[in-house]
Design an enzyme around this catalytic site. Structure first.
Site, PDB file in Angstrom:
ATOM      1  N   HIS A   9       0.782  -1.065   0.137  1.00 13.09           N
ATOM      2  CA  HIS A   9      -0.026   0.152  -0.017  1.00 13.09           C
ATOM      3  C   HIS A   9       1.004   1.407  -0.095  1.00 13.09           C
ATOM      4  O   HIS A   9       0.459   2.215  -0.481  1.00 13.09           O
ATOM      5  CB  HIS A   9      -0.893  -0.054   1.317  1.00 13.09           C
ATOM      6  CG  HIS A   9      -2.285  -0.884   0.912  1.00 13.09           C
ATOM      7  ND1 HIS A   9      -2.298  -1.930   1.798  1.00 13.09           N
ATOM      8  CD2 HIS A   9      -3.060  -0.910   0.117  1.00 13.09           C
ATOM      9  CE1 HIS A   9      -3.658  -2.483   1.456  1.00 13.09           C
ATOM     10  NE2 HIS A   9      -3.957  -1.721   0.269  1.00 13.09           N
TER      11      HIS A   9
ATOM     12  N   GLU B 130      -7.219 -11.924 -11.233  1.00 13.48           N
ATOM     13  CA  GLU B 130      -5.870 -11.791 -10.451  1.00 13.48           C
ATOM     14  C   GLU B 130      -5.382 -13.277 -10.131  1.00 13.48           C
ATOM     15  O   GLU B 130      -4.395 -13.435  -9.753  1.00 13.48           O
ATOM     16  CB  GLU B 130      -6.138 -11.310  -9.049  1.00 13.48           C
ATOM     17  CG  GLU B 130      -6.616  -9.920  -9.181  1.00 13.48           C
ATOM     18  CD  GLU B 130      -6.677  -9.162  -7.618  1.00 13.48           C
ATOM     19  OE1 GLU B 130      -5.964  -8.503  -7.015  1.00 13.48           O
ATOM     20  OE2 GLU B 130      -7.831  -9.553  -7.245  1.00 13.48           O
TER      21      GLU B 130
ATOM     22  N   ASP C 137      -0.870  -9.362  -8.687  1.00 13.47           N
ATOM     23  CA  ASP C 137      -1.195 -10.650  -8.086  1.00 13.47           C
ATOM     24  C   ASP C 137      -1.229 -11.799  -9.134  1.00 13.47           C
ATOM     25  O   ASP C 137      -0.864 -12.959  -9.047  1.00 13.47           O
ATOM     26  CB  ASP C 137      -2.713 -10.771  -7.502  1.00 13.47           C
ATOM     27  CG  ASP C 137      -2.281 -10.488  -5.948  1.00 13.47           C
ATOM     28  OD1 ASP C 137      -1.222 -10.772  -5.262  1.00 13.47           O
ATOM     29  OD2 ASP C 137      -3.261  -9.735  -5.393  1.00 13.47           O
TER      30      ASP C 137
ATOM     31  N   CYS D 238      -5.929  -2.751 -14.162  1.00 14.39           N
ATOM     32  CA  CYS D 238      -5.682  -1.731 -13.032  1.00 14.39           C
ATOM     33  C   CYS D 238      -4.323  -2.005 -12.161  1.00 14.39           C
ATOM     34  O   CYS D 238      -3.795  -1.220 -11.353  1.00 14.39           O
ATOM     35  CB  CYS D 238      -6.967  -1.757 -12.155  1.00 14.39           C
ATOM     36  SG  CYS D 238      -6.961  -3.125 -11.116  1.00 14.39           S
TER      37      CYS D 238
END
Length: 846
Positions: free
Chosen positions: A470, A707, A731, A778
């Site tokens: 993050h 993912e 991922d 994304c």
């Protein structure tokens, strides 16, 4: 009266049901015996009766639990897990505090159906909370009927074995000479403590006229056992003889095998104060290596960012709540330490990995936990109790004469602060960061990254995290160069040291020359001019030279970033990361709070720009302190993403309702993370339809994140119902290549342009377009300018990237020809690896 045999007390089952060992109870507060020891019952009735003759000490105000006094033993009966949140709904107390009850008297009743559907579980622990009076505890197993024997408790004046006391019930070992070169310091003491916990007997180490609780790492270290010292093992209990044999074997054989041999260098504590000398290089050119996390190059001086203890409240009203809070924080700290230990182990840094293992033992130390539990029972808050417990034990260690053992006080304080920060958050006092700083830290929270003064901070690097953590995502959003997973020796670099931080190469170079700094200045100036030119035309559509349009959207986390999207030419939001709203707080955000946040973002974008809201994506490498999860051997393959949400339906439904309510404020879509199976997709979509019908709002677009390989390979099936697909390349790459994206040693190979990943993207696009569904990307690959020609050639409809690079991605699309991109993509699918693909792009699209 309660049947007694010598010094034993028999407790009978207060309800019929299936017995569950505490270790298997899905609540860490009970599983780790923080509240006491005993057994749990999965009930088959709705009526709790007295397990013996007793006096009622307390009825919890929520009616879900009560405590009995049984000949000085405090017996807690706790109906269900997390039932305090029901605030008494479904429970009816039949007695009051002070009542004397006989075995079989009715104590309380409950609505099993209501509790089962509104609480975590019906499993009901029956515990002895004052374990200091217990010498042995023998629970039953299998099924019980109300009134059957539940457990037999051996009692005495206390669990401490006094050396001068009669030896009638004690078993003693022969004298043992400790051969480990450093005596019983942190790591060997942890081995002994772990061995002692395998036995139910009370086990003590005796040195002269002093003794230590063999289960307690801190207590053993405080005994100050040096090499050559003689100790005796004393045990009391049913398996005392086995305990003596086991601990003796550990001291004489296991420690010698694991730690013997030539003396080793003194282990360093995990987080060391900045040293005066520079860290040793991890590359031949003198640079320390990490993982590229946010692009850009910066020159500046090192600023070591450290956190101090936060100001905390002393008193709390609900001890049970505080115990759960503490246990959740300890569980999260365990996950953090395990991640660091595992990473160092993969880097063949066994010494440092072992230190983290010892730190995990400190988290389980019974003397620290018992001290904290005592403070909580006396009315202290979890944070205050924990700080008092670990600082008290740390001060005890710091006062020891042995400098090696005294040095372990720093380790205990480090572990203690880690838990404390999880309980109350880190100190929010702004740091006085000097100009031209390269911030170096073990880790940065999202709030740390956001609060950094961009006028003073040139970049940052952390020894934890990865390119997809993050804080790395936030760094890209802020346009700050960053490196994650940095060599831990970066924490030793002195403040003020001049360095070059390369966010693209993932390196930190110490002591650059004047010529090197000048070259970096030229690169920065050229990049700045290019950004100005791209921003000037950012409002124009991203259309290739042969007329093919690609939508370019932004990845955001909050309203502030949403307001920037139109300014940089973003055509919408392809990913709203809602997990930031759930992080760094003690409870989940309410439905109304989420609704207001989502509405504000939709309004900031305007009526024509879409906002795709991803539901909560936590678990695995992103745990939440207030949402306890069992430690998993492989968290990336465990309970994360939509799996976690489906297992927490109240949290999931609240978020779904908030998104649906916010859809009235703009063009809102919803997508689910980590979808692997059709069943997961249908279960999540069904919840949306149920809540939409209840709210009476029009349908919105609902899609999935791709993912996993299974989602990509079955895209045609998912496209039967899903309105769109958004490919999370971070991922998807990790799972496809079976490489941990948080491992710095594997980072150069974890390339999303690997042909295997590209073939899954191709498969996803084909399956989606066959049903006329749109596909976005994304993940970080969408913002990789080298990857843009390949993604356009594969037929991707939308690229969603960090806000600052929207203009650059749009400019890149405008420079391309679709026909050329398709040929590049065709050749890329047949390449050998990501490096070949990048070389291909460099040749064809310079």
């Amino acid at each position: 009266m309660t049947p007694r045999d010598g010094s034993s007390t028999t407790i009978f089952a207060p309800i019929a049901g299936v017995l569950v060992p505490l270790a298997e109870v899905p609540d860490p507060a009970f599983a780790q015996r923080l509240a006491g020891d005993g057994i749990a019952i999965d009930p088959l009735e709705q009526r709790i009766v007295a397990p013996c003759d007793a006096r009622v000490i307390m009825i919890h105000r929520a009616g879900h639990a009560l405590t009995l006094d049984v000949d000085g033993l405090e017996i807690l009966i706790h109906v269900g897990l997390d039932t305090v949140k029901l605030k008494g709904q479904g429970f009816k107390a039949r007695v009051k505090a002070g009542d004397l009850v006989r075995k079989g008297d009715e104590l309380l009743t409950f609505d099993a159906d209501y509790v089962a559907t509104h609480a975590l579980s019906l499993i009901s622990p029956v515990l002895v909370t004052n374990m200091d009076r217990v010498t042995s505890l023998r629970p039953q197993s299998g099924k019980v009927r109300g009134g059957d024997v539940l457990m037999t408790i051996g009692t005495g004046t206390g669990s401490t074995v006094a050396v001068a006391e009669s030896q009638r019930d004690a078993v003693r070992s022969a004298p043992i000479v400790v051969r480990h070169e450093s005596g019983l310091h942190a790591r060997p003491a942890a081995v002994v403590a772990a061995a002692a916990r395998q036995f139910t007997s009370d086990v003590r180490l005796v040195k002269g006229d002093r003794e230590a609780n063999a289960r307690s790492l801190v207590s053993i270290m405080a005994l100050e056992v040096a090499r050559g010292d003689t100790v005796t093992v004393v045990a009391r209990g049913e398996d005392a003889a086995q305990a003596i044999a086991g601990i003796t074997r550990t001291l004489t054989t296991d420690l010698a095998a694991a730690h013997g041999g030539a003396p080793s260098a003194k282990p360093a504590p995990v987080r060391r104060a900045p040293a005066t000398a520079a860290a040793a290089p991890s590359r031949a050119d003198g640079a320390l290596r990490g993982v590229a996390a946010s692009p850009g190059v910066a020159v500046g001086q090192v600023f070591q960012l450290r956190h101090e203890d936060a100001v905390i409240e002393e008193r709390a009203a609900d001890p049970n709540h505080e115990r759960r809070e503490l246990d959740a924080a300890i569980a999260s700290a365990h996950l953090q330490l395990e991640a660091m230990r595992a990473r160092l182990a993969t880097e063949a840094d066994a010494d440092r990995a072992a230190i983290f293992a010892a730190h995990q033992e400190l988290l389980e130390d019974p003397e620290v936990l018992d001290a904290a539990a005592t403070h909580i029972r006396e009315g202290a808050s979890a944070a205050f109790a924990w700080r008092a417990a670990y600082t008290g034990q740390a001060d005890r260690l710091a006062g020891l004469e042995n400098p090696l053992l005294a040095g372990r006080a720093a380790d205990l304080r480090d572990v203690g602060r880690r838990v404390l920060h999880l309980l109350v958050g880190r100190d929010d006092t702004p740091h006085d960061i000097p100009d031209d700083s390269i911030v170096v830290a073990e880790d940065l929270s999202p709030s740390d990254a956001v609060s950094l003064d961009r006028t003073r901070v040139r970049g940052f690097c952390t020894t934890m995290g990865s390119a997809t953590s993050h804080v790395a995502i936030l760094a890209r959003g802020l346009g700050i160069p960053a490196v994650a997973g940095m060599d831990p020796r970066a924490l030793d670099i002195a403040n003020g040291t001049r360095v070059i931080l390369d966010g693209e190469g993932g390196t930190l170079q110490l002591g650059p020359t004047a010529a090197e700094e000048a070259e970096i200045g030229k690169r920065q100036a050229l990049a700045a001019r290019q950004r100005i030119e791209e921003l000037a035309v950012a409002g124009e559509a991203a259309i290739t030279r042969d007329g093919h349009r690609v939508e370019v959207a932004a990845n955001i986390a909050d309203e502030k970033e949403a307001r920037q999207v139109p300014e940089v030419g973003g055509e919408g939001v392809g990913l709203l990361r809602t997990e930031f709203m759930f992080m760094e707080r003690r409870t989940a955000p309410s439905e109304d709070e989420q609704t207001r946040a989502y509405e504000a973002i939709a309004r900031a974008l305007g009526p024509d720009r879409i906002v795709v809201i991803r539901t909560l994506d936590v678990g695995g490498d992103k745990p939440l302190s207030y949402m306890p999860m069992e430690t998993e051997a492989n968290p990336f393959l465990g309970e994360r993403g939509v799996r976690l949400s489906l297992n927490r339906p109240e949290v999931f439904r609240a978020q779904i309702r908030a998104i649906l309510r916010a859809s009235k404020a703009g063009k809102v879509a919803m997508m689910f993370p980590m979808i692997s199976t059709i069943a997961e997709w249908r279960a999540a979509r069904q919840l949306v339809e149920e809540e939409r019908a209840a709210l009476g709002v029009p349908p919105i677009q609902i899609g999935i994140m791709v993912e996993t390989s299974s989602a990509a390979l079955m895209a045609d099936r998912f496209a039967e119902d899903a309105d769109f697909f958004s490919i999370g390349t971070n991922d998807l790459t990790q799972y496809t290549l079976a490489m941990d994206r948080t491992n710095p040693r594997l980072a150069p190979q974890v390339d999303a342009l690997h042909p295997a990943v590209l073939r899954l993207i191709e498969r996803t696009v084909a399956g989606a377009h066959a049903r006329k569904r749109w596909v976005g990307v994304c993940g970080a690959l969408a913002g990789d300018l080298q990857a843009v020609p390949v993604l356009v050639g594969l037929g991707v409809d939308e690229l969603s990237v960090s806000v600052p690079i929207v203009p650059a991605v749009k400019a890149r699309v405008r420079s391309l020809m679709l026909a050329e991109c398709k040929e590049t993509a065709r050749q890329a699918l047949d390449a050998g690896d990501g490096a070949e693909v990048r070389a291909l792009v460099a040749r064809r699209h310079t």
